[in-house]
Design an enzyme around this catalytic site. Structure first.
Site, PDB file in Angstrom:
ATOM      1  CD  GLN A   8     -13.309  25.096 -55.934  1.00  0.00           C
ATOM      2  OE1 GLN A   8     -12.752  26.157 -55.769  1.00  0.00           O
ATOM      3  NE2 GLN A   8     -13.591  24.634 -57.135  1.00  0.00           N
ATOM      4  CG  HIS A   9      -9.009  20.269 -50.893  1.00  0.00           C
ATOM      5  ND1 HIS A   9      -9.894  19.665 -51.725  1.00  0.00           N
ATOM      6  CD2 HIS A   9      -7.899  19.494 -50.903  1.00  0.00           C
ATOM      7  CE1 HIS A   9      -9.369  18.555 -52.245  1.00  0.00           C
ATOM      8  NE2 HIS A   9      -8.156  18.433 -51.772  1.00  0.00           N
ATOM      9  CB  SER A  10      -5.959  21.349 -54.361  1.00  0.00           C
ATOM     10  OG  SER A  10      -6.195  20.091 -53.781  1.00  0.00           O
TER      11      SER A  10
END
Length: 245
Positions: free
Chosen positions: A2-4
């Site tokens: 999700q961080h990307s």
């Protein structure tokens, strides 16, 4: 991973929010001061790769990193013309502005003059600046690291399409963004899914060289089939899930 993901289109869809997405250090400080002084709620989105760390996908490009020590503001809703051109308009957000600038340099060597527009803010959006540029060039490519589905690429394309009575397009509007898949955990496959410089050059050179008598100064690989990109991303996601410890 999700961080990307880049989800600024999600915030831009909420009425009442201002959404800021700077592409360089100077604008980042000026827009931050503007956001702090604004009485309205402002979502400030700063791309992690702009921190200059290679591990975060930093694009090695020369940007104006002179940031005055004194206080200054950059107004919301005022786009910046990064590079002037006459053959097509490229609109990018945040880090894709830098990718578009690099692509424009390469395209210039092929005889294609690209104008790069940095909106700075998604909401409010400087529609007049984008319209004026497309009126001049007759071509539009919107590049975004957000999803193509229901995102800013579609919004800007629609804004131009609604003004075809005052804009004469010389080619269909083109969009580059992320397909409807989760971002792969693998850094190599992540670069396949997220638009890169070569993804910008491909469709632009292909579209321009086949129209209006542009001279072909080099062979540019055809852009990858979007369905193939989605297929590769889905395979990568399954691989990642099997190999997570």
């Amino acid at each position: 991973a999700q961080h990307s993901q880049t989800l600024h289109g999600l915030f831009a869809h909420v009425p009442g929010l201002k959404v800021v997405a700077p592409s360089n250090p100077y604008d980042a400080k000026g827009l931050m001061i503007t956001a702090i002084r604004d009485d309205n709620p402002v979502v400030f989105l700063f791309h992690k790769a702009m921190l200059g760390l290679p591990v975060l996908g930093y694009v090695d490009v020369s940007i104006d990193d002179h940031v005055p020590a004194e206080s200054y503001t950059v107004p919301c809703g005022k786009a910046r013309i990064v590079r002037e051109g006459t053959d097509l308009t490229i609109v990018g957000f945040s880090q894709t502005v830098q990718k578009a600038a690099i692509a424009a340099d390469t395209l210039a060597g092929k005889g294609i003059s690209a104008e790069v527009i940095d909106p700075r803010t998604l909401v409010p959006l400087d529609v007049d600046a984008i319209v004026a540029s497309v009126q001049k060039t007759g071509r539009l490519l919107v590049v975004d690291e957000d999803y193509l589905n229901f995102g800013m690429t579609g919004e800007i394309s629609a804004l131009i399409a609604e003004r075809l009575d005052e804009i004469k397009l010389r080619a269909p509007i083109r969009r580059l963004g992320v397909a409807g898949v989760s971002i792969p955990y693998s850094p190599v496959l992540e670069k396949v899914v997220i638009p890169q410089v070569e993804h910008v050059i491909g469709p632009v050179a292909d579209g321009c060289e086949r129209r209006e008598g542009f001279r072909k100064r080099g062979v540019v690989p055809a852009p990858r089939n979007p369905r193939r990109v989605v297929h590769d991303a889905q395979r990568a996601q399954r691989f990642d899930q099997r190999n997570l410890v």
